[in-house]
Design an enzyme around this catalytic site. Sequence first.
Site, PDB file in Angstrom:
ATOM      1  N   GLY A   2      -2.943   3.067  -5.463  1.00 55.55           N
ATOM      2  CA  GLY A   2      -3.799   3.081  -6.641  1.00 55.55           C
ATOM      3  C   GLY A   2      -3.322   2.200  -7.776  1.00 55.55           C
ATOM      4  O   GLY A   2      -4.005   2.094  -8.807  1.00 55.55           O
TER       5      GLY A   2
ATOM      6  N   ASN B 144      -6.979  -3.163  -6.626  1.00 55.14           N
ATOM      7  CA  ASN B 144      -7.533  -2.072  -7.438  1.00 55.14           C
ATOM      8  C   ASN B 144      -8.126  -2.570  -8.750  1.00 55.14           C
ATOM      9  O   ASN B 144      -9.008  -1.918  -9.328  1.00 55.14           O
ATOM     10  CB  ASN B 144      -6.460  -1.011  -7.706  1.00 55.14           C
ATOM     11  CG  ASN B 144      -6.103  -0.228  -6.461  1.00 55.14           C
ATOM     12  OD1 ASN B 144      -6.984   0.295  -5.782  1.00 55.14           O
ATOM     13  ND2 ASN B 144      -4.821  -0.163  -6.130  1.00 55.14           N
TER      14      ASN B 144
ATOM     15  N   ASP C 148     -11.821   5.839   5.889  1.00 59.52           N
ATOM     16  CA  ASP C 148     -12.405   5.477   4.603  1.00 59.52           C
ATOM     17  C   ASP C 148     -12.943   4.052   4.579  1.00 59.52           C
ATOM     18  O   ASP C 148     -13.565   3.626   3.611  1.00 59.52           O
ATOM     19  CB  ASP C 148     -11.388   5.668   3.473  1.00 59.52           C
ATOM     20  CG  ASP C 148     -10.153   4.785   3.625  1.00 59.52           C
ATOM     21  OD1 ASP C 148     -10.133   3.898   4.512  1.00 59.52           O
ATOM     22  OD2 ASP C 148      -9.191   4.984   2.854  1.00 59.52           O
TER      23      ASP C 148
ATOM     24  N   HIS D 165      -8.738   1.261   3.923  1.00 56.40           N
ATOM     25  CA  HIS D 165      -7.316   1.059   4.218  1.00 56.40           C
ATOM     26  C   HIS D 165      -7.090   0.762   5.699  1.00 56.40           C
ATOM     27  O   HIS D 165      -7.573   1.509   6.559  1.00 56.40           O
ATOM     28  CB  HIS D 165      -6.516   2.299   3.809  1.00 56.40           C
ATOM     29  CG  HIS D 165      -6.555   2.567   2.342  1.00 56.40           C
ATOM     30  ND1 HIS D 165      -7.467   3.429   1.778  1.00 56.40           N
ATOM     31  CD2 HIS D 165      -5.798   2.070   1.334  1.00 56.40           C
ATOM     32  CE1 HIS D 165      -7.273   3.458   0.458  1.00 56.40           C
ATOM     33  NE2 HIS D 165      -6.268   2.651   0.173  1.00 56.40           N
TER      34      HIS D 165
END
Length: 219
Positions: free
Chosen positions: A82, A111, A195, A198
């Site tokens: 993150g 990000n 997801d 990743h």
Amino acid sequence: MKALRMGQDRRHFIAAALAAGFAGFSHAQTKASGKPSVILVVGDSLSAEYGLKRGEGWVPLMEKRIEQQKIAATVVNGSISGDTSSGGRSRLPALLAKHKPTHVVLELGANDALRGLPINATEDNLVAMVRAAQATGAKVLLVGIQVPPNYGTDYTRRFAAMFKTVAEKTQVPLVPFLLEGVADAADPAPLFQADRIHPNATAQPRMLDNVWPQLRKIL
């Protein structure tokens, strides 16, 4: 004749002393270069083994390759899932002070794009990080990332070009796209976690192969 012989002896003495001095200097250089390198990786979830078992990510795989090739280096993974370029910039001074790396691998920016942060701000943060690492004497490798086409053609192009601009400004080598052969594979789905963001364990060796040639050069 006596004076000439004395002059020759003196020159031989000076030459011998210089040779001994340079030999000592060379030995000192060799001894210094024998110290293990410290490679600090500062990245986000792509480098922090998000969703993977410990040891499956491209960073620990890099450490294994270094051991296999008998390269005198240790690896410190300072990546946080993150993290943004701003977060990395604020964390970097403490990491440099603690680990005293000889090499720094910077993998940040993904990000920033996900949050829609201004590209010029990301560029400024990356330049500042590279220069902070260089100021300590560390060699830096910049690892770039690209965003998918749904971000818009203009943004996608400018974001990818930003990494090249940072590399040129700071005179460091660049890996243009960490996920080359993964995100742009003919069928990328089997290379990603559920997801779809990743990369999974299967993709990690390819990611390392993308980084390794440039890293090996600066080692």
